[in-house]
Design a protein around this motif. Structure first.
Motif, PDB file in Angstrom:
ATOM      1  N   UNK A 181       0.835  -1.204   0.000  1.00 54.80           N
ATOM      2  CA  UNK A 181       0.000   0.000   0.000  1.00 54.80           C
ATOM      3  C   UNK A 181       0.868   1.251   0.000  1.00 54.80           C
ATOM      4  N   UNK A 182       1.863   1.267   0.828  1.00 46.87           N
ATOM      5  CA  UNK A 182       2.791   2.400   0.893  1.00 46.87           C
ATOM      6  C   UNK A 182       4.117   1.906   1.468  1.00 46.87           C
ATOM      7  N   UNK A 183       5.123   2.712   1.251  1.00 44.71           N
ATOM      8  CA  UNK A 183       6.444   2.415   1.811  1.00 44.71           C
ATOM      9  C   UNK A 183       6.945   3.671   2.497  1.00 44.71           C
ATOM     10  N   UNK A 184       7.591   3.495   3.646  1.00 48.72           N
ATOM     11  CA  UNK A 184       8.135   4.638   4.378  1.00 48.72           C
ATOM     12  C   UNK A 184       9.604   4.370   4.699  1.00 48.72           C
ATOM     13  N   UNK A 185      10.368   5.442   4.652  1.00 44.90           N
ATOM     14  CA  UNK A 185      11.778   5.370   5.029  1.00 44.90           C
ATOM     15  C   UNK A 185      12.247   6.769   5.386  1.00 44.90           C
ATOM     16  N   UNK A 186      13.360   6.874   6.118  1.00 43.13           N
ATOM     17  CA  UNK A 186      13.884   8.185   6.487  1.00 43.13           C
ATOM     18  C   UNK A 186      14.440   8.910   5.274  1.00 43.13           C
ATOM     19  N   UNK A 240      13.265   8.566   1.905  1.00 38.38           N
ATOM     20  CA  UNK A 240      12.234   8.967   0.941  1.00 38.38           C
ATOM     21  C   UNK A 240      10.921   9.406   1.573  1.00 38.38           C
ATOM     22  N   UNK A 241      10.767   9.178   2.893  1.00 37.70           N
ATOM     23  CA  UNK A 241       9.514   9.523   3.544  1.00 37.70           C
ATOM     24  C   UNK A 241       8.423   8.555   3.151  1.00 37.70           C
ATOM     25  N   UNK A 242       7.293   9.099   2.716  1.00 31.91           N
ATOM     26  CA  UNK A 242       6.130   8.277   2.348  1.00 31.91           C
ATOM     27  C   UNK A 242       6.005   8.216   0.829  1.00 31.91           C
ATOM     28  N   UNK A 243       5.875   7.004   0.310  1.00 34.68           N
ATOM     29  CA  UNK A 243       5.600   6.827  -1.129  1.00 34.68           C
ATOM     30  C   UNK A 243       4.527   5.748  -1.285  1.00 34.68           C
ATOM     31  N   UNK A 244       3.665   5.930  -2.254  1.00 35.33           N
ATOM     32  CA  UNK A 244       2.583   4.982  -2.486  1.00 35.33           C
ATOM     33  C   UNK A 244       3.113   3.692  -3.101  1.00 35.33           C
ATOM     34  N   UNK A 245       2.465   2.569  -2.651  1.00 36.82           N
ATOM     35  CA  UNK A 245       2.831   1.274  -3.194  1.00 36.82           C
ATOM     36  C   UNK A 245       1.964   0.911  -4.389  1.00 36.82           C
ATOM     37  N   UNK A 246       2.276  -0.226  -5.004  1.00 29.12           N
ATOM     38  CA  UNK A 246       1.573  -0.632  -6.220  1.00 29.12           C
ATOM     39  C   UNK A 246       0.098  -0.962  -5.969  1.00 29.12           C
ATOM     40  N   UNK A 247      -0.235  -1.449  -4.737  1.00 26.41           N
ATOM     41  CA  UNK A 247      -1.614  -1.839  -4.443  1.00 26.41           C
ATOM     42  C   UNK A 247      -2.495  -0.661  -4.030  1.00 26.41           C
ATOM     43  N   UNK A 248      -1.889   0.471  -3.737  1.00 29.17           N
ATOM     44  CA  UNK A 248      -2.649   1.617  -3.243  1.00 29.17           C
ATOM     45  C   UNK A 248      -3.785   1.968  -4.199  1.00 29.17           C
ATOM     46  N   UNK A 249      -3.521   1.980  -5.484  1.00 29.10           N
ATOM     47  CA  UNK A 249      -4.505   2.419  -6.476  1.00 29.10           C
ATOM     48  C   UNK A 249      -5.603   1.381  -6.715  1.00 29.10           C
ATOM     49  N   UNK A 250      -5.461   0.210  -6.115  1.00 30.39           N
ATOM     50  CA  UNK A 250      -6.483  -0.833  -6.228  1.00 30.39           C
ATOM     51  C   UNK A 250      -7.176  -1.105  -4.889  1.00 30.39           C
ATOM     52  N   UNK A 251      -6.371  -1.112  -3.833  1.00 31.43           N
ATOM     53  CA  UNK A 251      -6.881  -1.484  -2.496  1.00 31.43           C
ATOM     54  C   UNK A 251      -7.852  -0.450  -1.961  1.00 31.43           C
ATOM     55  N   UNK A 252      -7.449   0.824  -1.878  1.00 35.90           N
ATOM     56  CA  UNK A 252      -8.310   1.854  -1.301  1.00 35.90           C
ATOM     57  C   UNK A 252      -9.550   2.121  -2.166  1.00 35.90           C
ATOM     58  N   UNK A 253      -9.420   2.292  -3.490  1.00 33.46           N
ATOM     59  CA  UNK A 253     -10.630   2.475  -4.302  1.00 33.46           C
ATOM     60  C   UNK A 253     -11.579   1.281  -4.237  1.00 33.46           C
ATOM     61  N   UNK A 254     -10.997   0.059  -4.140  1.00 29.98           N
ATOM     62  CA  UNK A 254     -11.853  -1.130  -4.079  1.00 29.98           C
ATOM     63  C   UNK A 254     -12.717  -1.116  -2.818  1.00 29.98           C
ATOM     64  N   UNK A 255     -12.111  -0.745  -1.683  1.00 29.01           N
ATOM     65  CA  UNK A 255     -12.877  -0.676  -0.422  1.00 29.01           C
ATOM     66  C   UNK A 255     -13.946   0.408  -0.514  1.00 29.01           C
ATOM     67  N   UNK A 256     -13.548   1.568  -1.021  1.00 28.35           N
ATOM     68  CA  UNK A 256     -14.485   2.675  -1.157  1.00 28.35           C
ATOM     69  C   UNK A 256     -15.656   2.296  -2.058  1.00 28.35           C
ATOM     70  N   UNK A 257     -15.356   1.738  -3.206  1.00 31.97           N
ATOM     71  CA  UNK A 257     -16.418   1.391  -4.159  1.00 31.97           C
ATOM     72  C   UNK A 257     -17.304   0.276  -3.609  1.00 31.97           C
ATOM     73  N   UNK A 258     -16.689  -0.713  -2.966  1.00 33.51           N
ATOM     74  CA  UNK A 258     -17.465  -1.835  -2.437  1.00 33.51           C
ATOM     75  C   UNK A 258     -18.469  -1.363  -1.387  1.00 33.51           C
ATOM     76  N   UNK A 259     -17.995  -0.570  -0.423  1.00 29.40           N
ATOM     77  CA  UNK A 259     -18.913  -0.108   0.626  1.00 29.40           C
ATOM     78  C   UNK A 259     -19.898   0.936   0.097  1.00 29.40           C
TER      79      UNK A 259
END
Length: 644
Positions: free
Chosen positions: A131-136, A138-157
């Motif tokens: 979903x995301x990756x964090x490090x000192x 690069x900070x916060x960067x979106x992962x490959x599943x972010x664009x599928x996981x969060x919209x899928x939950x939103x659309x499903x509910x």
């Protein structure tokens, strides 16, 4: 993947708006329903989502200053509360539908499966980085599943929420559907814009907060469940609360509070003063019994709902002690005649909407008694309620399918010794219940307004009878038709009845309208209505005189030509319980009023009433109310015999 820098202006606006909104909502004291608890949980989850979004954004912006675990936890908590809001809104839609429908289209465990899966993916993120990756570095960067996981939950509910709304749309008002649709639109629009088009602009929560606010205004305002006079929960809130308790298998106790003299006090002191008194009583009940849920039902009646373990006897004693005193209203002092009814609600109650009706019926029974006695709802009273339901069904069927019949009771003229008048009395012949008498359905008809339709049906049948039979040949001078207080207050009564008479081509000189004592309270409107019908030839009789409502001023100010003395007064005299009857007869005779005595059952009674000066006598001694055919045979037999 690039480092993210966020614009939090809209997020701060949403935070301020939601904090103020949460405080305001908490102070309003909402009804303790599961739906309201879910809405409160949605507010808390949304507030938490905003806070952790701000914290995560700040830490991610200055990622070099903070350890990686703080970046991980802050972002994980943000996503957790965000998907929780999505889930809680669908749960809110389910609760809304569940209030009105017996079986929801999804069980709770089915509704929770998607969020369990989403949480499992979120918890595994520190290892999968999906979903995301964090490090000192690069900070916060979106992962490959972010664009599928969060919209899928939103659309499903969102789909689940819309399914609830659409499936149960016939149970929801336009306002409620509008509030739910508005939340969906605000949520979908801002979430998708932030996910795909403006990743740096934090606008998801401003959409969620706006949707919550619209939903509050449309259907969640606690004021919808409160009575304006007393500030206690209202009848609709009572139905919703008790229904949910029974649906969840919870047993509880109801103590209904009423006053036998409330209507009398209302007529004396007026609605403003009585509303102030009810407000004082409501505050007292609400504050003193904080372990109960307090409702104001109607007509000065309250209900306290207690958990099953609370002892009721001490509460009854406290209520008796509190109301056993004088209440001051400015310069006025009044006393309330307390009446209480008690119900233990358990699984045996099949329909939760029976509770309010059965408590009302129990209080009615208690108010009819002269002295206080706790009325406990038992099987007999429940059976009475179900009987009244059947009578109600029979009444509506009779009006719709023409099961209404008119019976006639002859009235004896003491001067010419003939039956010169008759009273038209309504009956219902139900295929299931048989012949029903007025005492089983008139009160129901007056409560739900069907008395207006029923009255017109009876008048039509009387008009048809007059048109089809020569009244002069029968020896009948007039037929009496009853008008209830509800009919008398209807502004189109005169117009409707004149049209019916014209339709059948009859002269209203043959009609005497009987008006009960309770209807003579509104003298001005009553006088106008009577004058219009009198101009068309009708006459008026005051019915049931002696039942305790009318007074001499009302009688003398309205154009009554006849007084019908109630059978209770007649029986009291002949049973040697009351000696006032001859005095009433003399007073009315001195004013040139015609006297009809009801309830004559023996020859001694009829002889005594005639000797007393009554012009007409009516009762079972001569005849019970009978069908039209039997009535015609009676007249042919008795009037022709006496003429000979």
């Amino acid at each position: 993947m690039e480092n993210m820098i966020w614009d939090a202006r809209y997020e701060l606006t949403a935070l301020i708006m939601l904090i103020l909104f949460l405080i305001f909502y908490q102070l309003q004291r909402s009804l303790p329903l599961k739906k309201n608890r879910v809405f409160m949980g949605m507010l808390v989850a949304e507030l938490s989502c905003i806070l952790w979004d701000l914290i995560a954004s700040y830490i991610s912006t200055w990622h070099m200053r903070y350890p990686t675990w703080m970046l991980e936890i802050s972002n994980m908590l943000y996503f957790f509360f965000l998907i929780s809001v999505y889930y809680l809104f669908s749960a809110y839609c389910r609760c809304t539908a569940r209030e009105r429908a017996a079986d929801p289209i999804l069980r709770w465990w089915q509704l929770r499966v998607p969020i369990w899966f989403a949480i499992a993916v979120l918890i595994s993120n520190p290892w999968t980085k999906a979903i995301y990756d964090v490090s000192r570095e690069n900070g916060y960067v979106r992962g490959w599943m972010y664009y599928y996981w969060l919209p899928a939950i939103l659309i499903l509910y969102t789909v689940i929420s819309l399914a609830f709304v659409l499936y149960y749309r016939k149970y929801l008002s336009i306002r409620e559907k509008g509030g739910l649709y508005a939340f969906v639109i605000c949520t979908m629009l801002t979430s998708m814009l932030q996910i795909y088009f403006f990743p740096y602009l934090l606008i998801t929560n401003i959409g969620l907060s706006t949707g919550v606010a619209i939903n509050y205004l449309a259907m969640q305002n606690p004021e919808f469940d409160k009575d304006r006079k007393t500030r206690n929960y209202n009848l609709e809130g009572f139905s919703r609360y008790t229904s949910e308790q029974l649906r969840m298998g919870k047993e509880f106790q109801c103590m209904a509070i009423g006053f036998a003299n409330y209507k009398t006090l209302l007529s004396i002191y007026g609605s403003q003063k009585m509303d102030r008194l009810l407000n004082r009583i409501g505050i007292r009940l609400r504050n003193h019994y904080n372990h109960a849920v307090t409702f104001y039902i109607h007509n000065g009646r309250f209900v306290l709902v207690f958990p099953r373990h609370i002892q009721i006897n001490p509460i009854e004693a406290e209520l008796i002690a509190y109301f056993d005193r004088n209440f001051g209203l400015n310069k006025d002092v009044l006393q309330l005649n307390l009446r209480l009814a008690y119900l233990y609600a358990d699984k045996q109650i099949k329909n939760p909407f029976d509770i309010g009706e059965i408590l009302d019926m129990a209080l009615d029974d208690a108010c009819r008694k002269e002295i206080y006695q706790l009325k406990v709802v038992d099987d007999a009273l429940m059976e009475k309620l179900y009987r009244e339901r059947e009578y109600n069904r029979a009444l509506h069927d009779a009006i719709e399918k023409d099961h209404v019949e008119v019976f006639y009771q002859p009235i004896y003229d003491s001067k010419c010794e003939l039956f010169t008048m008759a009273e038209a009395l309504v009956r219902i012949r139900d295929p299931k219940l048989g012949l029903l008498f007025p005492d089983t359905f008139i009160s129901i008809a007056e409560k739900d307004g069907t008395i207006l339709s029923l009255g017109k049906i009876v008048f039509r049948k009387v008009c048809r009878f007059i048109r089809e039979h020569d009244l002069d040949a029968l020896g009948i001078q007039a037929i009496e038709v009853n008008l209830s207080p509800i009919q008398c207050r209807h502004r189109f009564l005169t117009e409707d009845y004149l049209k019916i008479a014209e339709e059948y081509g009859i002269d209203l000189n043959n009609i005497v309208f009987e008006i009960t004592e309770t209807a003579t309270v509104g003298v001005d409107r009553m006088g106008k209505m009577m004058q219009q019908l009198q101009n068309a030839g009708a006459r008026f009789a005051l019915d049931d005189y002696g039942t305790g409502y009318s007074n001499m001023i009302n009688v003398m100010s309205l154009p009554f030509y006849c007084i019908k003395i109630d059978k209770s007064l007649v029986w009291s005299y002949f049973h040697h319980e009351d000696w006032i009857l001859p005095k009433f007869v003399r007073i009315f005779k001195d004013d040139s009023l015609t006297i009809v005595a009801e309830g004559a059952e023996t020859k001694d009674m009829t002889d005594g009433l005639i000797e007393m000066g009554c012009d007409y006598v009516q009762g079972f001694y001569y005849s019970k109310p009978v069908e039209e055919k039997v009535f015609l045979e009676f007249l042919k037999s008795h009037n022709e015999t006496r003429k000979e």
